[in-house]
Design a protein around this motif. Structure first.
Motif, PDB file in Angstrom:
ATOM      1  N   ARG A 180       0.705  -1.071   0.042  1.00  0.00           N
ATOM      2  CA  ARG A 180      -0.024   0.057   0.114  1.00  0.00           C
ATOM      3  C   ARG A 180       0.960   1.041   0.135  1.00  0.00           C
ATOM      4  O   ARG A 180       1.756   1.386   0.871  1.00  0.00           O
ATOM      5  N   THR A 181       0.530   2.035  -0.896  1.00  0.00           N
ATOM      6  CA  THR A 181       1.347   3.183  -1.178  1.00  0.00           C
ATOM      7  C   THR A 181       0.909   4.559  -1.190  1.00  0.00           C
ATOM      8  O   THR A 181      -0.118   4.515  -1.865  1.00  0.00           O
ATOM      9  N   ALA A 182       1.419   5.512  -0.546  1.00  0.00           N
ATOM     10  CA  ALA A 182       0.980   6.960  -0.686  1.00  0.00           C
ATOM     11  C   ALA A 182       1.820   7.800  -1.404  1.00  0.00           C
ATOM     12  O   ALA A 182       3.221   7.338  -1.589  1.00  0.00           O
ATOM     13  N   TYR A 183       1.402   8.766  -2.357  1.00  0.00           N
ATOM     14  CA  TYR A 183       2.485   9.482  -3.000  1.00  0.00           C
ATOM     15  C   TYR A 183       2.033  10.917  -2.908  1.00  0.00           C
ATOM     16  O   TYR A 183       0.779  11.251  -2.671  1.00  0.00           O
ATOM     17  N   GLN A 184       3.225  11.776  -3.197  1.00  0.00           N
ATOM     18  CA  GLN A 184       2.897  13.158  -3.311  1.00  0.00           C
ATOM     19  C   GLN A 184       3.403  13.662  -4.632  1.00  0.00           C
ATOM     20  O   GLN A 184       4.570  13.676  -4.877  1.00  0.00           O
ATOM     21  N   THR A 185       2.993  14.465  -5.551  1.00  0.00           N
ATOM     22  CA  THR A 185       3.356  14.967  -6.616  1.00  0.00           C
ATOM     23  C   THR A 185       2.552  16.525  -6.955  1.00  0.00           C
ATOM     24  O   THR A 185       1.595  16.687  -6.171  1.00  0.00           O
ATOM     25  N   ASP A 186       3.075  17.261  -7.816  1.00  0.00           N
ATOM     26  CA  ASP A 186       2.390  18.349  -7.996  1.00  0.00           C
ATOM     27  C   ASP A 186       1.018  18.434  -8.860  1.00  0.00           C
ATOM     28  O   ASP A 186       0.385  19.274  -9.113  1.00  0.00           O
ATOM     29  N   LEU A 187       1.083  17.075  -9.429  1.00  0.00           N
ATOM     30  CA  LEU A 187      -0.388  16.966 -10.132  1.00  0.00           C
ATOM     31  C   LEU A 187      -1.435  16.291  -9.099  1.00  0.00           C
ATOM     32  O   LEU A 187      -2.592  16.356  -9.710  1.00  0.00           O
ATOM     33  N   GLY A 188      -1.038  15.595  -8.099  1.00  0.00           N
ATOM     34  CA  GLY A 188      -2.163  14.801  -7.506  1.00  0.00           C
ATOM     35  C   GLY A 188      -1.433  14.104  -6.080  1.00  0.00           C
ATOM     36  O   GLY A 188      -0.230  13.977  -6.206  1.00  0.00           O
TER      37      GLY A 188
END
Length: 343
Positions: A142-150
């Motif tokens: 299970r992975t969380a992510y942070q980018t400038d698109l979402g």
């Protein structure tokens, strides 16, 4: 501040207070040798007895803040300047950097309880972050992510409305990811935020450098050099073999480095075999193992992003054929008007 649920319950059971002397370095105390508190007040007006009140210069009237803190029984004040107040005060050079360390302490350092990956570079950060996230999810994590698109907390995906968080906001988000039972988090990093110390409360397991690493800066160390100091002792840097300057800086840091490349000799290479019909066919090779994949993300830059993500797959012991299969499933990069759920 908002604690993670598990850590809030644990602290409530122990009735543990937090010491600023033990949490922060290079600080000065006035009217006390330490400030011990149970929570950080959202504002002086809402402070509870035993809370830490934070004074941000120019954001509130110091006289009103002092009056409210005294009336509400605050444990002390975190501030960048000495205030005319009998309450214990902790003087720091930068309140926001101090709050990141305090948040990390209150949430029991969430970055240390899952695989934490940072992505930095001149180009391709968002694409590479999404590719790595897809690969980790494909491995069952299970992975969380942070980018400038979402962003995604491991459960809910959403389109970004603000800049990618840094400092205390990033630590809080990592705590939320732990609450969501995430085993991994991928964060797109800002060179400017890195140079200003806004990732100093986070330790990374893997640092991925995309495009070219900015290794020169007119004032002080570059963002890449600052982030290398935030890599865990057992951490790994993933960098392009085609970027000799960045590689030299990374190798001087004595961290383990794994390379990818399209031209230069590397630990993992990507070769464009064909580009037609809006599709690119890539051959990804690591040692004597190769895999063929097709992707709608075309061009040499995108091939380099796929190679960087594939190295992460190699580091988590995923078979090359599986890595190629999962990476080929990301068909487009979502824009702000596209639903993240379509990815």
């Amino acid at each position: 501040m908002r604690r993670s649920r598990a850590d809030s319950a644990q602290r409530s059971d122990r009735d543990e207070s937090i010491s600023l002397r033990r949490t922060l370095a290079a600080v000065k105390f006035f009217h006390a040798d330490d400030v011990r508190f149970h929570d950080v007040a959202e504002s002086a007006e809402t402070a509870q007895p035993g809370d830490l009140v934070v004074y941000r210069i120019g954001k509130s009237d110091p006289s009103e803040l002092i009056a409210q803190a005294l009336a509400r029984g605050a444990a002390g004040i975190l501030t960048e300047q000495l205030l005319p107040c009998p309450l214990p005060q902790c003087i720091v050079g930068d309140v926001e950097l101090a709050m990141a360390d305090i948040t990390a302490r209150m949430l029991n350092h969430p970055d240390r309880r899952m695989l934490t990956i940072g992505v930095i570079g001149s180009a391709g950060k968002t694409t590479t972050s999404l590719l790595i996230s897809s690969l980790l999810r494909g491995s069952g994590a299970r992975t969380a992510y942070q980018t400038d698109l979402g962003e995604c907390d491991g459960i809910v995906q959403s389109v970004a409305h603000d800049s990618v968080p840094a400092g205390a906001s990033l630590v809080q988000w990592l705590g939320d990811a732990i609450d969501s039972q995430c085993q991994a988090a991928v964060v797109e990093l800002s060179d400017n935020d890195a140079r200003h110390g806004l990732y100093d409360a986070v330790e990374f397991d893997i640092l991925v450098v995309t495009g070219t690493g900015n290794v020169s800066c007119d004032f002080g160390p570059s963002g890449l050099q600052c982030l290398l100091e935030r890599l865990k002792p057992t951490g790994v840097v993933v960098s392009s073999a085609d970027d000799a300057k960045a590689l030299r800086v990374i190798r001087d840091s004595d961290h383990r480095v794994v390379t990818y490349g399209l031209k230069a000799r590397a630990d993992l290479t990507a070769k464009i075999i064909d580009q037609s019909g809006g599709m690119t066919t890539l051959m990804i090779t690591q040692g004597d193992t190769s895999a063929i994949m097709e992707t709608a993300l075309c061009g040499a830059a995108m091939a380099s992003n796929h190679a960087a993500a594939a190295v992460v797959g190699m580091l988590i012991d995923q078979p090359m054929n599986h890595v190629a299969e999962v990476l080929s499933q990301l068909r487009s990069i979502p824009g702000r008007v596209q639903r993240m759920a379509d990815v």
